[in-house]
Scaffold this active site. Sequence first.
Site, PDB file in Angstrom:
ATOM      1  N   VAL A 119      -5.484   4.707  -7.695  1.00 20.44           N
ATOM      2  CA  VAL A 119      -5.314   3.465  -6.944  1.00 20.44           C
ATOM      3  C   VAL A 119      -5.474   3.907  -5.488  1.00 20.44           C
ATOM      4  O   VAL A 119      -4.528   4.394  -4.874  1.00 20.44           O
ATOM      5  CB  VAL A 119      -3.945   2.800  -7.210  1.00 20.44           C
ATOM      6  N   PRO A 120      -6.690   3.804  -4.957  1.00 18.53           N
ATOM      7  CA  PRO A 120      -7.073   4.532  -3.746  1.00 18.53           C
ATOM      8  C   PRO A 120      -6.532   3.956  -2.434  1.00 18.53           C
ATOM      9  O   PRO A 120      -7.290   3.467  -1.589  1.00 18.53           O
ATOM     10  CB  PRO A 120      -8.594   4.491  -3.797  1.00 18.53           C
ATOM     11  N   CYS A 121      -5.241   4.071  -2.247  1.00 18.22           N
ATOM     12  CA  CYS A 121      -4.627   3.607  -1.005  1.00 18.22           C
ATOM     13  C   CYS A 121      -5.126   4.410   0.196  1.00 18.22           C
ATOM     14  O   CYS A 121      -5.024   3.940   1.329  1.00 18.22           O
ATOM     15  CB  CYS A 121      -3.111   3.655  -1.110  1.00 18.22           C
ATOM     16  N   HIS A 122      -5.716   5.578  -0.047  1.00 18.46           N
ATOM     17  CA  HIS A 122      -6.265   6.373   1.051  1.00 18.46           C
ATOM     18  C   HIS A 122      -7.470   5.705   1.690  1.00 18.46           C
ATOM     19  O   HIS A 122      -7.865   6.067   2.793  1.00 18.46           O
ATOM     20  CB  HIS A 122      -6.625   7.782   0.568  1.00 18.46           C
ATOM     21  N   ASN A 179       0.842  -1.197   0.000  1.00 21.35           N
ATOM     22  CA  ASN A 179       0.000   0.000   0.000  1.00 21.35           C
ATOM     23  C   ASN A 179       0.879   1.250   0.000  1.00 21.35           C
ATOM     24  O   ASN A 179       0.629   2.190  -0.748  1.00 21.35           O
ATOM     25  CB  ASN A 179      -0.934  -0.026   1.214  1.00 21.35           C
TER      26      ASN A 179
END
Length: 169
Positions: free
Chosen positions: A134-137, A125
């Site tokens: 690429v929604p690592c949040h 991540n």
Amino acid sequence: MRLTLSTLSTPIGTSLIVTDDAGTLRALDFEDYRPRMDRLLHRHYGAVELMDGAPPRPIRDALTAYFDGDLTAVDALPTITNGTDFQTRVWAELRRLKPGEVSTYGGISVRIGQPTAVRAMGLANGANPIAIVVPCHRVIGANGSLTGYGGGLHRKEWLLRHEGAGVTG
């Protein structure tokens, strides 16, 4: 490798957009985190030459729409990364999270079929070079708290609130 670097003003700071000759997104980060982005690019691709240029219109339009409230506008953007098989599986799973949906590190590990790989999932991540798309949040701590975010916790909190996720700072 030669890639194009462009910028886009957003409500949470100037974003850095890195694309290839085909206009495919290779990295997205924030201006104040440029050294982190450069390290990730080097880790993924080795020597990279960044040439200044304009952001490809589809990427610019999708990001602008996302920040204007069309939370799925970035979903179809093509991306290319050069991560390990494990990293790419994690990043693909992150893209399956819908706006406003959050998961934990353990939850993503289970979703990719490796429930004991929580630490490795966290490292993957953190090595994600393509923020927002690429929604690592959308990955939070097991207790529901916000945890590290490469673009700063203030941005993670803003993004999650923007997407309608109930978060605790």
